[in-house]
Design a protein around this motif. Sequence first.
Motif, PDB file in Angstrom:
ATOM      1  N   GLU A 196      -1.055  -0.727  -4.385  1.00 30.61           N
ATOM      2  CA  GLU A 196      -2.362  -0.089  -4.414  1.00 30.61           C
ATOM      3  C   GLU A 196      -2.342   1.200  -3.604  1.00 30.61           C
ATOM      4  OE1 GLU A 196      -4.804  -0.986  -6.300  1.00 30.61           O
ATOM      5  OE2 GLU A 196      -3.837  -2.832  -6.990  1.00 30.61           O
ATOM      6  N   LEU A 217      -3.664   4.301  -1.183  1.00 34.19           N
ATOM      7  CA  LEU A 217      -4.580   4.632  -0.102  1.00 34.19           C
ATOM      8  C   LEU A 217      -4.584   6.153  -0.032  1.00 34.19           C
ATOM      9  CD1 LEU A 217      -6.395   3.292   1.995  1.00 34.19           C
ATOM     10  CD2 LEU A 217      -4.521   3.413   3.629  1.00 34.19           C
ATOM     11  N   LEU A 273       0.846  -1.196   0.000  1.00 34.57           N
ATOM     12  CA  LEU A 273       0.000   0.000   0.000  1.00 34.57           C
ATOM     13  C   LEU A 273       0.881   1.245   0.000  1.00 34.57           C
ATOM     14  CD1 LEU A 273      -2.784  -0.758   2.660  1.00 34.57           C
ATOM     15  CD2 LEU A 273      -3.108  -0.465   0.196  1.00 34.57           C
ATOM     16  N   ILE A 299       0.853   1.765   6.086  1.00 29.80           N
ATOM     17  CA  ILE A 299       1.143   1.737   4.657  1.00 29.80           C
ATOM     18  C   ILE A 299       2.632   1.457   4.477  1.00 29.80           C
ATOM     19  CG2 ILE A 299      -0.742   3.240   3.965  1.00 29.80           C
ATOM     20  CD1 ILE A 299       1.189   5.577   3.887  1.00 29.80           C
TER      21      ILE A 299
END
Length: 337
Positions: free
Chosen positions: A194, A196, A168, A213
Motif C-alpha cells: 500500500e 504512503l 508500505l 515504511i
Amino acid sequence: MHSKSRTTALAQPLFRHAGRWLLATAVAVSAHATALADTFPDKPVRMVVPFSAGGTMDTFGRLVAGEMAKALGTSVVIENLTGAGGSIGSNNVARSAADGYSFCFCATGSTVILPLMDNKLPYKVPQDLLPVAHVLRIEQTIVVNADKGAASLAALVEQARTKPTGLLYGTPGIGTSNHLAGELFKQASGTNIEPLHYKGEAPALVDLLSGQIDFMIASVSFAEPHVKAGKMRVLALTGPNRLPNYPAIATIAESGFPGYEATTQVGLHVPKGTPRERIDKLNAALNQALQSKELRERMAANGVTPVGGTPEAYAQFLTQEYEKWGHVIKQAGIKLQ
C-alpha cells in the motif's frame, strides 16, 4: 466488457487520431507556414518546465534547451511554471500563441495521468497540446533501508505475501509515476503493498530510514547518493533495460515479472494550431540535441535515457501509455483527493 477494453475505448478519442491532428494542423496553415518556414525562429523561443528549478526535470530541461539552441540558432529560454502536478505549466503552453515559440517540457503526469484522473483539466491532449517529440525517460528503482530492508526483490515479494498487514511503500504524491509504478507492481506480483504519499521523495526517505515504511520507488538520480552513502539498497530497476552505469542491477521484468515497465516519460508539446513546418523544425532540433555526447553522458550518469523520434511515434507512445495507465488506475481505484 473487460476493464482493459473500457480503458482502450476511453483512449481512442484522446490519442488515436493524434497523427491526424498533426496533419490537419499542417493543411490548415500550410500556405502561411511555408512563407515563414525559412525565418523560424528569428527570436528566442520559450521552453516551459512545469517543475521547480534545481530538480531532475529542470536540470535536464535546461541541458536539452542548451543543445536545442545550437540547432535552432537562437536562445531557448527556460520558464519554470510549477504546481498542480505539472498542469499549470502545461495549460500555460496550451493557451499560448500557436507560432512555435512556446513549447512544454512535459512529463506524462500532466499529459497522460492527470487527464485520466481529472476530467476538469482546462486542456486536452493531444487536442490542445500537440506532440512534438519524445525526449527522455527517467529511470526509477525499488529501494529499501540498507540495514533493515529486504535483501532482494524476491525477499520483498515474499514479505508482502506473508506479512498479515502487508508492506508500505513511499511515494512523492498520489498519481505520480512512482505511485503508479508501485500499483503496477502490486498488480503484477499479486502482493499486499500500500502507498504512503509524501510531498516529495526527500520526506519519504526520512521514514524509510526510520523504519516507518518498507520500501520506496525513487528515481535513480535521487537514490544514487543515498546508496553510495550506505543508507539505501537498490533491489531492482523499474525500466525496460539495465542501465550502462548500473549493469549489476536487474529490472523487475527480468526478476520474474515479464512485461513490467514503469518510468517517468518526458516529451515536447506545442499549442494546437502550430504549423507543422515549425513542429518539424523543433523536432529536428530536439533529435539533434539528443546526439550531444556531453548530454548523453550526463543522462547516463543520472539514470536518464534519451529517446527522440518523430511526432507520430511520440503520439503513438502516448496512446499506449494512456491505455496502460488507465487500466492500472481503474484496477487500483485511484482518485485525486
